[in-house]
Design an enzyme around this catalytic site. Structure first.
Site, short mmCIF file in Angstrom:
data_model
loop_
_atom_site.label_atom_id
_atom_site.label_comp_id
_atom_site.label_asym_id
_atom_site.label_seq_id
_atom_site.Cartn_x
_atom_site.Cartn_y
_atom_site.Cartn_z
N LYS A 138 -38.43 21.49 -25.58
CA LYS A 138 -38.94 22.77 -26.77
C LYS A 138 -39.14 21.96 -27.81
CE LYS A 138 -38.01 26.86 -29.41
NZ LYS A 138 -37.88 28.21 -29.61
N ASP A 139 -37.99 20.61 -27.57
CA ASP A 139 -38.36 18.90 -28.64
C ASP A 139 -39.62 18.38 -28.57
OD1 ASP A 139 -36.16 20.04 -30.61
OD2 ASP A 139 -34.51 18.18 -29.89
#
Lengths: 428, 185, 253
Positions: free
Chosen positions: A245-246
């Site tokens: 997600k980062d």
């Protein structure tokens, strides 16, 4: 396994040999692999990782710029132009560094805003928050000194105005300023020491970031609900869920960054800084870089030299006391209907301060900056302390998983992946 | 970290899992290319910059150099010896059989036009500047140049004759622009 | 997500504020320079003519200390042409073996010859005004290219009732409207090698194009590289987002 060796679970023999003696691999596994992370992060939780990436970009480009930069008043401007013209990819490295400063502040402002909105500064994360404010202060100092280095008109006059702030201090002020300058005006000694400190401070930031992250891994992350994870069903292992997600956030961030660097590299800068510094002529309209404008507006809101400086400093110092000024037991603004609205207004207020900071010091801008400055402080010093006592908050969900999955979760609706991880780690 | 990737991608045997593997591989490969591309400008910036490259040639007026005299000129930050050799020096250089040389090269191969010898004045051992340009200098056992750092002796064609240096003094790329001037580089 | 969007939008709006805030003179009209568009390039022929204008007109007073004759090769001139141009200038070199400075014809790596040795000399020759260095002029003024073009074509008689200071000239686009630099461009004062008619607007346009190139010689490379980088990041972004979807597919969040 001998006495005193770390009990490593790594299978590769070479890596295990290292890990038994210096358990860095175990540590990375624990802190970034299985680290239990609330399952309900939104994309605001990307900005810590983005700030980390940005810091690395700034240090890398900065080191390579320093290989070609000359910190001398007679050569600084020309050496920057030489980087832009003659050094291979010099223009790229310089524009990345220059716009990287702006990107860094965008990212960190969003990161701070997220902390304010979701109450990430509250117990037990007070020290984590305060370390963050220290990083912010160090960033401001670093950015300011970096802006002086190209030795353009804005460099010179920015340095003059900002260092003169210290002359507001009673009795010792003028002496402090002389010591900052190493002379009787901003000149070559000033440029030399600014270069030295501009190179040093980022590594100090790295150190404080390390403490910031270490403190984070003691308390675990806050989350949009502002309630602590109660068990494995409330968390996911950091990897792969949040690494990926980062990564999405990082690519989007890099795209915005690249658009700025390649297509509008001077958009956020000032034309005046392409005029070499001239100690005899002040530009008609001097303003700091955009990221200092809110604080510049607060400085100018007060028609008194010392008062302005004190308020501007206070605008940041107040953040150190925030964990105790906000007396509410509830963290996330989602459950604080009145404070939420006031905070969103405060956010707008911050933008107005940014805007008015770039305007000339005349009416109606002065009045606007005074009203906005007032509201800035009233929020911290009056609204937050009072609201903790009087606000009727909404009912908090029982747990993160309940809020996310609905009532079914507690009835055992199937296995939840990645719940093997345990409680937030206890620091070894 | 690697272990947990594996544990998450190999759970179950649904077709979606292999698809994720392929996708992950592609994405990782792309990201790796990206990181490699980021390194490129940094490394590129270490190369000599355009202004340095632009100064890579030097013009020398050789008309004032009398027979038996040398001048030292700066080229790319290094000394270049330009010597107006005497007839005896040339004869001595050409009389030496190649078999006696450590780095065999006939004198004719080291010059562009008689009587001029142009060499980079940096000892091929470890980079010191040999003596022999001034008339008062030690010229070594072979009447050419002598490197005081570790005792390398060069002859009148600046070839290594004795000492630790492995090769002759380097002949730079140069050309005669006229009878009176040369351009080095 | 909604909050994030609102934040990004307002950030973008407010970020433009400082750029707009500076000024004090009327904003110059848009002269539609090719390089001012997002993917625009420099018109080489115009920039070469602009160099001729700089050389024959501007360089009498204005230096361009960041440029060297070798840079002209990036503008499309051959090395032989550049060598010829450089040789027409006399540059000071030295000290020689006797310790004296001496003059010699310019060479390709030399910097553009400066009309005055220092600022004081420039001021004393120009009635106290300092003709600024033009190396980065289009970056050193807001909306630099349009401003320069407007300025060079903006000379006029002062409006009735305006008292001009001694030695000053009226210009519609100069902050304060009084500029020390006289109108230097006159119809047909230059003979362009390519036969272009040297109107005042044409010369102003050409020299501005030349100055825009001089200020940002990397502009075209930068934009071309930017397109590649953004295409790459778009693909990488799509891939990364797909992986993210896959990884999170079995998690309710």
């Amino acid at each position: 396994m001998g006495m005193g060796l770390h009990d490593s679970q790594v299978s590769n023999p070479v890596l295990r040999w290292i890990d038994q003696r210096l358990p860095v691999i175990t540590m990375i596994q624990k802190e970034y692999g299985v680290f239990p992370t609330p399952r309900n992060f939104n994309y605001f939780w990307n900005f810590g990782a983005l700030a980390m990436i940005n810091l690395m970009i700034m240090i890398a480009t900065g080191i390579f710029l320093a290989m070609n930069y000359t910190p001398h008043t007679a050569y600084a401007f020309d050496s920057v132009e030489r980087i832009m013209r003659d050094v291979h990819f010099g223009w790229l490295i310089r524009y990345v560094h220059m716009n990287g400063a702006s990107m860094f502040f965008v990212v960190v402002y969003v990161h701070i805003w997220r902390g304010l909105y979701y109450g990430s500064y509250k117990a037990p994360r007070e020290l984590l928050w305060m370390l963050g404010v220290v990083i912010f202060l160090l960033m401001m100092a670093t950015a300011f000194m970096g802006y002086v280095l190209p030795w353009g008109q804005m460099s010179f006059w920015g340095a003059t105005v900002i260092t003169n702030l210290f002359s507001a201090i009673p009795v010792v002020g003028p002496t402090i300023v002389t010591y900052l300058w190493g002379g009787f005006s901003v000149d070559n000694p000033t440029l030399n020491r600014f270069f030295s400190l501009h190179y040093l401070l980022p590594f100090v930031i790295v150190g404080v970031v390390f403490l910031h992250v270490a403190a984070l891994h003691i308390t675990g992350s806050n989350n949009p609900l502002g309630i602590e994870p109660k068990g494995p069903q409330d968390t996911l292992p950091f990897h792969p869920y949040y690494t990926i997600k980062d990564s999405v956030g990082i690519v989007v961030y890099l795209a915005v960054f690249a658009a700025l660097v390649f297509f509008a590299p001077n958009y956020l800068g000032h034309a005046d800084n392409y005029i070499p510094a001239n100690p005899l002529v002040t530009p008609a309209h001097i303003v700091p870089e955009w990221y200092f404008l809110p604080f510049y507006a607060i400085l100018r809101a007060v028609p008194d030299k010392l008062g302005g400086v004190v308020l501007m400093g206070g605008a940041i110092i107040v953040l150190f006391f925030l964990p105790w000024l906000d007396t509410s037991k509830v963290r996330s603004m989602r459950f604080r209907p009145i404070t939420r609205i006031i905070f969103l207004l405060w956010t707008v207020n911050f933008f107005v301060l940014t805007w008015v900071g770039g305007k000339p010091a005349e009416q109606p801008y002065v009045l606007i900056s005074q009203i906005c400055t007032m509201f800035y402080f009233v929020y911290f010093l009056v609204v937050l302390p009072m609201m903790g006592r009087f606000e009727v908050v909404m009912k908090l969900p029982e747990s993160i998983s309940r809020a996310v999955l609905g009532a079914k979760a507690s009835l055992g609706g199937g296995p939840i992946p990645g719940t093997a991880a345990a409680k937030p780690m206890e620091k070894a | 970290m690697a272990d947990s990737v594996a544990s998450h991608t190999t759970t179950g045997s649904t077709p979606g899992v292999t698809k994720r593997d392929f996708l992950q591989l592609t994405t990782t490969a792309f990201a790796a290319v990206g990181v490699g591309a980021i390194a490129w400008p940094f490394i590129g910036s270490l190369a000599p910059s355009k202004d340095v490259l632009a100064l890579a040639s030097t013009e020398v007026d050789i008309s004032p150099i009398a027979v038996g005299q040398s001048v030292t000129v700066m080229w790319r930050g290094k000394p270049v010896f330009v010597r107006h050799r005497t007839a005896e020096e040339i004869a001595a250089a050409r009389a030496v059989p190649l078999s006696e040389l450590k780095d065999p090269a006939p004198d004719q191969s080291r010059i562009r036009r008689d009587p001029w010898l142009v060499v980079v004045g940096v000892c091929t051992h470890l980079g010191c500047v040999p003596l022999g340009q001034k008339s008062t200098d030690a010229k070594g056992d072979y009447n050419g140049w002598f490197c005081p750092c570790h005792g390398s002796h060069y002859d009148t064609s600046a070839r290594i004759r004795k000492g630790p240096a492995p090769t002759n003094l380097e002949v730079p790329d140069y050309s005669f622009m006229s009878d009176r001037s040369i351009r080095i580089g | 997500m909604r909050l994030l969007k609102a934040f990004a939008l307002s950030a973008a709006l407010f970020a433009s504020a400082p750029a707009l805030a500076a000024g004090g003179a009327p904003p110059p009209p848009n002269a539609n320079f090719s390089f001012n568009s997002l993917f625009g390039t420099i018109d080489r022929a115009s920039a070469q003519r602009g160099f001729q204008v700089y050389k024959e007109v501007c360089s009498a007073c204005h230096a361009m200390r960041q440029l060297s004759y070798r840079n002209l090769m990036d503008l499309g001139l051959t090395e032989a042409q550049v060598r010829e141009i450089a040789a027409t200038f006399t540059v000071t070199d030295g000290p020689n073996d006797e310790g004296q400075m001496f003059e010699r014809p310019g060479r390709v790596p030399d910097r553009f010859r400066r009309p005055f040795p220092n600022e004081q000399a420039a001021r004393s020759a120009n009635n106290g005004a300092y003709p600024p260095d033009l190396s980065v002029m289009t970056k050193a003024r807001n909306d630099g290219a349009n401003y320069l073009h407007a300025l060079l074509t903006g000379y006029a008689d002062p409006p009735a009732g305006m008292t001009m200071m001694d030695g000053m000239n009226y210009n519609r686009w100069f902050p304060g409207f009084q500029i020390a630099m006289p109108n230097v461009l006159n119809e047909d004062q230059i003979e362009y090698a390519d036969g272009t008619k040297a109107t005042v607007d044409q010369m102003a346009r050409d020299v501005t194009t030349f100055l825009a190139w001089a200020a940002e010689p990397e502009m075209e490379t930068r934009r071309a590289m930017g397109v590649k980088v953004l295409i790459f990041l778009t693909i990488l972004g799509g891939l990364t987002y797909a992986v993210k979807r896959k990884v999170w597919a079995d998690v309710k969040h």
